[in-house]
Motif scaffolding. Structure first.
Motif, short mmCIF file in Angstrom:
data_model
loop_
_atom_site.label_atom_id
_atom_site.label_comp_id
_atom_site.label_asym_id
_atom_site.label_seq_id
_atom_site.Cartn_x
_atom_site.Cartn_y
_atom_site.Cartn_z
N GLY A 189 -4.13 -5.76 -6.09
CA GLY A 189 -4.85 -5.05 -7.14
C GLY A 189 -6.30 -5.49 -7.24
O GLY A 189 -7.21 -4.64 -7.40
N MET A 211 5.67 -1.67 -9.46
CA MET A 211 4.35 -2.28 -9.40
C MET A 211 4.13 -3.24 -10.57
O MET A 211 3.29 -4.13 -10.50
CB MET A 211 3.26 -1.20 -9.39
CG MET A 211 3.37 -0.22 -8.24
SD MET A 211 3.22 -1.02 -6.62
CE MET A 211 1.45 -1.21 -6.48
N ARG A 233 -2.89 4.35 -10.55
CA ARG A 233 -3.55 3.35 -9.69
C ARG A 233 -4.67 2.65 -10.45
O ARG A 233 -4.86 1.43 -10.33
CB ARG A 233 -4.13 4.03 -8.45
CG ARG A 233 -3.13 4.66 -7.52
CD ARG A 233 -3.86 5.34 -6.37
NE ARG A 233 -3.00 6.26 -5.66
CZ ARG A 233 -3.43 7.19 -4.82
NH1 ARG A 233 -4.74 7.31 -4.59
NH2 ARG A 233 -2.59 7.98 -4.21
N TYR A 275 1.62 1.86 -3.54
CA TYR A 275 0.38 2.18 -4.26
C TYR A 275 -0.02 3.63 -4.00
O TYR A 275 -0.42 4.37 -4.92
CB TYR A 275 -0.70 1.21 -3.81
CG TYR A 275 -2.07 1.43 -4.41
CD1 TYR A 275 -2.35 0.99 -5.70
CD2 TYR A 275 -3.08 2.02 -3.66
CE1 TYR A 275 -3.62 1.17 -6.24
CE2 TYR A 275 -4.34 2.20 -4.19
CZ TYR A 275 -4.61 1.77 -5.48
OH TYR A 275 -5.87 1.95 -6.01
N GLU A 292 0.83 -1.21 0.00
CA GLU A 292 0.00 0.00 0.00
C GLU A 292 0.87 1.26 0.00
O GLU A 292 0.49 2.28 -0.58
CB GLU A 292 -0.91 -0.02 1.23
CG GLU A 292 -2.04 0.99 1.14
CD GLU A 292 -3.20 0.60 2.03
OE1 GLU A 292 -4.27 1.19 1.86
OE2 GLU A 292 -3.04 -0.30 2.88
N ARG A 336 -4.87 -1.33 -11.12
CA ARG A 336 -5.99 -2.16 -10.65
C ARG A 336 -6.56 -3.02 -11.78
O ARG A 336 -6.79 -4.22 -11.63
CB ARG A 336 -7.11 -1.28 -10.07
CG ARG A 336 -6.75 -0.54 -8.80
CD ARG A 336 -7.98 -0.01 -8.10
NE ARG A 336 -8.70 1.00 -8.85
CZ ARG A 336 -8.51 2.32 -8.78
NH1 ARG A 336 -7.55 2.79 -7.96
NH2 ARG A 336 -9.24 3.16 -9.47
#
Length: 953
Positions: free
Chosen positions: A585, A563, A520, A512, A509, A524
Motif C-alpha cells: 500500500g 485486503m 484502492r 488489488y 497486485e 492506499r
C-alpha cells in the motif's frame, strides 16, 4: 532460584494433584481459593497474570466487593507458605507472576522434554525414548481434579490432556522405532480406547502391533477403525490408513507407516506444514455444509489446503480457475475437469448431468477474478446435483445464501515463551530452506533470526517459501536485514512464464487490481497506520476519500477482498493490514503521488488524538483515554517519527505537550524521551510553544529521577514568557522539584501560582499541602488538600488527593486513617492507569504497615516498589523508597545493609533532600563516604538481598 546444590528452591507440580515443594520439602497449601491462585499462576508458566483475570477465575459468577483485597490476602499468605522461596511469587504492575523455570514446574519440564525429543531424536528414536519416558512419568494422576470447576483451570487441564496425548504418541513412535514395541502396546491400545475416532492413534497402534509381530491384529485394528468411522460419521479414513495396511501386509511396517502429524505431499513434492487442524476442520464442515468457501489474503495457502482436502477424498474433482480469464469459459473449464467433451448444446447442463446425484466433492480454486461466472456455475451445480458438495477458494466470498465462509489465517507465529522450532511458520521456513542450503541443525541464535523473519512476513506461507528460497543468494542475517523491502526482495526472480501466484508482489497486485478505484484509494491511505486503525477513523478516511460512497460498504469490500482484516474486540472494531499488504500500500501511495497527502492526514489524526487523550486524562473519561493511549502507542510513535523527519517542530510540540499527564503519571517511558528531545532542539527558540515544551520536558526529567534538571528546565520555561497556559506547564514541575530539595516556601509559592492559572487547579493544592505537611503545619496542609480534592476532575486527581491525605495523616501518626487514604489512592490509580501514583502511595502504605508491625507484608511490598521505580527509571522516588527500606532493615537488625543504602542515598546527586520526620533522625550528609562509590545496580542488588534475608528469617 537455585539454593540447594543445583536443585530448584521451589518446585510446583500440576500434572496431577497440586503439589508444592520448597527446598526439597513438600509444603501444604490449605484452602481451595489459595490453591487455585497458585495453580493459575503456575499454569501461566512464568507469565504475569492480571489481577482482573485472577478475580474472574476465582469468582466467575459474582465477585465480592473486596475481591481485590481478598486476592491480595491470598497472595500474601501464599508467600508465607512458600517461606524461603517466597521471592518467586512476584507482584507486577499488571498483576502477579510465579517465577519458575522448566526445572521448577513439571508442566514446563514436560514441554521441554518433548521438544528435546523432537529436536534431537527425529532420526534417532533410541535417543528420544528416555526423554519421552521421563516426560510421561511426570503425570501423577488426575490433573488438578479438585480445581477443575474453575473455568480457566478446566481449560488448562484440557490443554494438558492434549500435551499428554502428544507425549504418549511420541513415546509410542519412539519405542516402536527403537525396537521396544512390546513395551508400549498397552499404552497404544488405551489411547485408541480413549479416542476411537482419532486416526493417528490407530496408526500408532498398528505400528506397535506390527512391531511386536502381531500382523493380523494390526490389520484388524485398521479394519475396525474403517468400519467405526463409516458407521458413526459417514467419512472415509485418509490414504495414510491404506498405506499402513499395505505396509503391514508387506512386512515393511517400520518404514511404511506414516507417523502422526506428518503432512501429505503436495503436487510439487513438498509437505503441507502447519495445516492439519484446518484440513481436519474442513472435512468436518463439509460433512454438514454443501458450499464452503475458503477465504483469506493472497499467498496464505488456500489452494494448498483445498488440494489437500481433495487429495484425501476418493470422489474429488478439481476445477482450477487461475488460468481462466474469460467468464464465458468457466463452464468449459468445468467440462474439461470432468473429462467431458461437449460437441454441441448447453455445456453447463451437460456438466450438471454428469455430476448427477452422485456423492462427490467439487473443488473450485481461485474464483476472485470471475466471481459472477463462478457464482452462476456453482449455483447450477448445487441446484441440480443434490449429493455434490462444493469447496471453493477465493479472496472473497461468492455471496450465495448456502455459503459457509472458512477464513484461513496465516501460519501461527512463534510466541515469546515458545520453542521457535515448534511454530508452523518456522517449521515451513526451515523445511524449504533445507532444500536450498543443506547444513546442520539451526542454532538457538539462528532460530531467533528465523522467528524474526517469519514474524515480519506475517506468517504468510508464500512469503516464507520465497524468503527461504533467497538463501541461495543471502545469508540468514542478510535476508533478515533486507526484509524492509520484502516485496522487491521476494517479488523478482521468478522464471519466465511462472504462474502469477509465484511472486509475492504479483499475488497481492492480483487482489488489488480486482478492487474498484475508490476501494484502492482507501486501501492506499489506510496503509500509513502501522498498527491497525479503529472503525471510526477508518470510516472518516473512507468518507473523505470516497464522498459519494457509503464508507462502511467500502471497508466491508476491503475486508471481503482480504485486503483488510476486521478484529472485533472489547474496545470495538479495529481494521488491521498484514505487513506485506501495508508495504504494498505504501508503495502504491508513492506511485500515485499521494504519500504527502496521506502523511498529512496521518499527522493530523495523531496530533488530534494526542489532544483528545490529554483532555480525557484530565476528566472522568480518564480510564478510556488511558486505554486509547496504550492501544494507539505504536501509531502515535509512527506519527512522532514522521513529524520529526519532516522537522515540523510545532506539530511535535502540540503532540508532546498534550500528553504531559501521561508523562507525569504513567509508565509510558518513551514519551519522556520525546519531550527531552524537543527541549534540546534548536528549533525551540522559534516556536510559540517553547515554554510549554520546556515545562513538559521538566516533568519528564523529574519522572526520570533528575529533579535538578527538572528545576532548570522549568525556570527556563518561565523565562520564555508569562503566558498563563504556558506558566502552568512550568510551575508544577518546578514545585515538585523544589519539594525534593525541601524548599517548602518556594514550593507553596509556585504551586499556588499554578493553582491561580485559568482552568482546573489539578494537583497544585496537593503539592502545596505536601510542603506544608513536611514543614509541620498539618492543619494548613489539610485545608489546602481539601481545596484541591474538591476540584479533582479525574480518578487520578482524586487518587492524588487521597495520597496527600495519607501523607498528612501518616505524619500526624494517625496510622489507621492514613492506611485508608493510601489504599483508596492505590485503588483509584490502578483504575485510571496512573502507575506512578500506585508506586508512591504504596511507599506511604508500607511505612504505615511497618509501624503496625506487619513486617512481612511490608518487605514484600518494598521489593515490588523497588522493582517498579527501577524499571521506570525514577530514582528520585527510588532513593526515598530505599531510605525507608533502610529504616526497616535497621529495625530488623540488618544494620550493615541499612548503612550501605543510607550512604548511597546520601552520596547520590539526584537523591532528594531528606525531610525531618518525627522519631527519625536525618543522617549527616557525610555519612558513609567510603561507600558512596556503589553503582546503582549494586545498590539494587544489596536492597533485594537484604529483603530476602529478612524474609527468610
Amino acid at each position: 532460584m537455585d539454593g540447594n546444590g543445583g536443585a530448584p528452591l521451589l518446585r510446583v507440580e500440576v500434572l496431577g494433584p497440586l503439589r508444592v515443594v520448597v527446598d526439597g520439602v513438600a509444603v501444604d497449601v490449605p484452602g481451595p481459593k489459595r490453591r487455585a491462585v497458585l495453580a493459575l499462576l503456575a499454569l501461566a508458566e512464568a507469565r504475569t497474570v492480571s489481577a482482573d483475570s485472577l478475580v474472574d477465575g476465582l469468582w466467575p459468577v459474582e465477585p465480592p466487593d473486596a475481591a481485590r483485597q481478598a486476592l491480595h490476602s491470598h497472595v500474601s499468605r501464599l508467600r508465607g507458605h512458600l517461606g524461603p522461596a517466597s521471592g518467586a511469587l512476584q507482584t507486577q504492575r499488571a498483576g502477579y507472576r510465579l517465577d519458575v523455570d522448566a526445572a521448577g514446574l513439571d508442566l514446563a519440564q514436560a514441554r521441554a522434554l518433548l521438544a528435546a525429543a523432537r529436536a534431537h531424536g527425529a532420526g534417532d528414536p533410541a535417543h528420544a525414548l528416555p526423554l519421552l519416558r521421563q516426560a510421561d512419568g511426570l503425570w501423577r494422576g488426575p490433573v488438578l481434579a479438585d480445581l477443575t470447576d474453575l473455568e480457566p483451570i478446566g481449560a488448562a487441564v484440557t490443554e494438558i490432556a492434549r500435551l499428554r496425548r502428544q507425549v504418549e504418541d511420541a513415546l509410542i513412535a519412539a519405542a516402536v522405532g527403537a525396537g521396544h514395541a512390546d513395551e508400549v502396546l498397552g499404552l497404544a491400545a488405551d489411547a485408541v480406547a480413549a479416542d476411537p475416532f482419532r486416526e493417528p492413534g490407530v496408526l500408532l497402534l498398528m505400528r506397535a502391533l506390527a512391531g511386536s509381530g502381531q500382523v493380523a491384529e494390526a490389520l484388524r485394528a485398521a479394519r475396525e477403525f474403517r468400519q467405526r468411522l463409516a458407521a458413526e460419521t459417514g467419512l472415509d479414513p485418509s490414504s495414510a490408513l491404506g498405506d499402513a495396511e499395505r505396509a503391514v501386509a508387506g512386512g515393511t511396517a517400520g518404514a511404511g507407516l506414516a507417523r502422526p502429524g506428518a503432512g501429505g505431499a503436495a503436487a510439487d513434492g513438498t509437505r503441507l506444514i502447519g495445516r492439519a487442524a484446518q484440513v481436519a476442520a474442513l472435512h468436518r464442515v463439509l460433512a454438514t455444509e454443501r458450499l464452503v468457501t475458503v477465504t483469506g489474503p493472497g499467498g496464505v495457502g488456500k489452494t494448498r489446503v483445498a488440494l489437500e482436502v481433495a487429495r484425501r477424498s476418493t470422489t474429488a474433482t478439481v476445477l482450477l480457475l487461475a488460468p481462466v480469464t474469460d467468464p464465458a469459459a468457466v463452464p468449459h473449464a468445468l467440462a474439461a475437469a470432468l473429462n467431458l467433451r461437449v460437441a454441441r448444446g448447453d455445456v453447463l447442463a451437460a456438466c450438471v448431468a454428469v455430476l448427477g446425484d452422485q456423492a462427490r466433492l467439487l473443488v473450485v480454486d481461485n474464483c476472485e477474478h470471475l466471481l459472477d461466472a463462478a457464482r452462476g456455475v456453482i449455483s447450477a451445480v448445487l441446484a441440480g446435483c443434490p449429493e455434490v458438495t462444493v469447496l471453493v477458494t477465493s479472496r472473497e466470498r461468492l455471496g450465495l445464501a448456502a455459503e459457509y465462509a472458512f477464513r484461513l489465517s496465516p501460519l501461527a507465529l512463534p510466541g515469546p515463551d515458545q520453542d521457535a522450532a515448534q511454530a508452523p511458520s518456522v517449521t515451513l521456513f526451515l523445511e524449504r530452506a533445507s532444500r536450498v542450503r543443506r547444513g546442520r541443525e539451526p542454532t538457538a541464535t539462528q532460530l531467533r533470526t528465523v522467528a524474526d523473519i517469519v514474524r515480519r512476513l506475517d506468517g504468510i506461507p508464500l512469503a516464507i517459501e520465497l524468503a527461504a528460497g533467497r538463501l541461495s543468494t543471502f545469508s540468514l542475517e542478510d535476508l533478515r536485514d533486507r526484509l524492509d523491502r520484502a516485496l522487491d526482495l521476494l517479488g523478482g526472480g521468478a522464471p519466465s512464464g511462472e504462474p502469477r501466484h509465484r511472486t509475492l508482489r504479483a499475488t497481492i497486485e492480483w487482489s488489488y487490481d480486482l478492487l474498484a478505484e475508490p476501494e484502492r484509494l482507501v486501501f492506499r491511505h489506510l496503509s500509513v497506520f502501522v498498527d491497525g486503525v479503529p472503525l471510526e477513523t477508518a470510516e472518516r478516511v473512507a468518507a473523505e476519500l470516497a464522498p459519494g460512497l457509503d464508507s462502511g460498504s467500502v471497508l466491508a469490500r476491503l475486508v471481503d477482498a482480504s485486503m483488510l482484516t476486521a478484529v472485533f474486540g472489547p474496545d470495538g472494531t479495529r481494521y488491521r493490514m498484514l505487513e506485506t499488504l501495508r508495504s504494498f500500500g505504501t508503495d502504491r501511495l508513492a506511485a500515485a503521488g499521494e504519500s504527502a497527502a496521506a502523511a498529512d492526514r496521518f499527522v493530523r489524526w495523531g496530533v488530534a488524538l494526542a489532544s483528545w487523550i490529554g483532555a480525557g486524562l484530565a476528566s472522568e473519561r480518564e480510564p478510556e483515554a488511558d486505554a486509547v493511549l496504550r492501544r494507539e502507542l505504536a501509531n502515535l510513535r509512527a506519527v512522532w517519527q514522521l513529524i520529526r523527519r519532516r522537522e515540523a517542530f510545532d506539530d511535535a510540540a502540540v503532540l508532546v505537550t498534550a500528553l504531559i499527564n501521561a508523562i507525569a503519571y504513567r509508565d509510558v517511558v518513551e514519551l519522556r524521551a520525546w519531550a527531552q528531545e524537543l527541549a534540546d532542539d534548536p528549533a525551540l527558540d522559534r516556536s510559540p510553544h517553547a515554554a510549554a515544551v520546556l515545562g513538559t520536558a521538566a516533568e519528564a526529567a523529574y519522572q526520570g529521577g533528575d529533579h535538578r534538571r527538572a528545576a532548570r528546565l522549568a525556570r527556563a520555561g518561565l523565562e520564555r514568557g508569562p503566558a498563563a497556559e504556558s506558566a502552568w506547564f512550568c510551575l508544577l514541575p518546578l514545585a515538585v522539584a523544589e519539594l525534593a530539595d525541601t524548599a517548602y516556601a518556594d514550593v507553596v509559592e509556585h504551586a499556588l501560582a499554578a493553582a491561580a492559572q485559568p482552568g482546573p487547579s489539578r494537583e497544585s493544592f496537593g503539592i502545596a499541602a505536601l510542603a506544608r505537611a513536611q514543614a509541620g503545619d498539618l492543619e494548613d496542609a489539610r485545608a489546602l488538600n481539601a481545596r484541591g480534592h474538591a476540584d479533582a476532575g479525574s480518578p487520578t486527581l482524586r487518587s492524588w488527593g487521597e495520597y496527600v491525605a495519607g501523607e498528612i495523616e501518616n505524619r500526624a501518626r494517625r496510622a489507621e486513617l492514613a492506611e485508608q487514604h493510601y489504599l483508596r489512592a492505590i485503588d483509584l490509580a490502578q483504575t485510571s492507569g496512573a502507575t506512578f501514583l500506585v508506586g508512591i502511595a504504596t511507599v506511604g502504605l508500607l511505612t504505615v504497615r511497618v509501624a503496625a508491625g506487619r513486617v512481612g507484608d511490608a518487605l514484600h511490598g518494598y521489593r515490588d516498589v523497588v522493582d517498579y521505580f527501577a524499571r521506570t527509571g525514577n530514582w528520585t522516588h527510588l532513593w526515598v523508597t530505599l531510605r525507608n527500606l533502610a529504616d526497616l532493615l535497621r529495625q530488623l537488625g540488618d544494620d550493615e545493609t541499612a548503612d550501605q543504602l543510607d550512604a548511597a542515598a546520601a552520596g547520590a546527586p539526584d537523591a532528594p533532600a531528606r525531610a525531618q520526620r518525627a522519631g527519625r533522625p536525618v543522617p549527616a550528609a557525610g555519612a558513609g563516604d567510603s561507600q558512596r562509590v556503589l553503582g546503582r545496580d549494586a545498590v539494587l542488588r544489596i536492597a533485594r538481598l537484604g529483603i530476602d534475608r529478612c524474609l527468610a528469617n
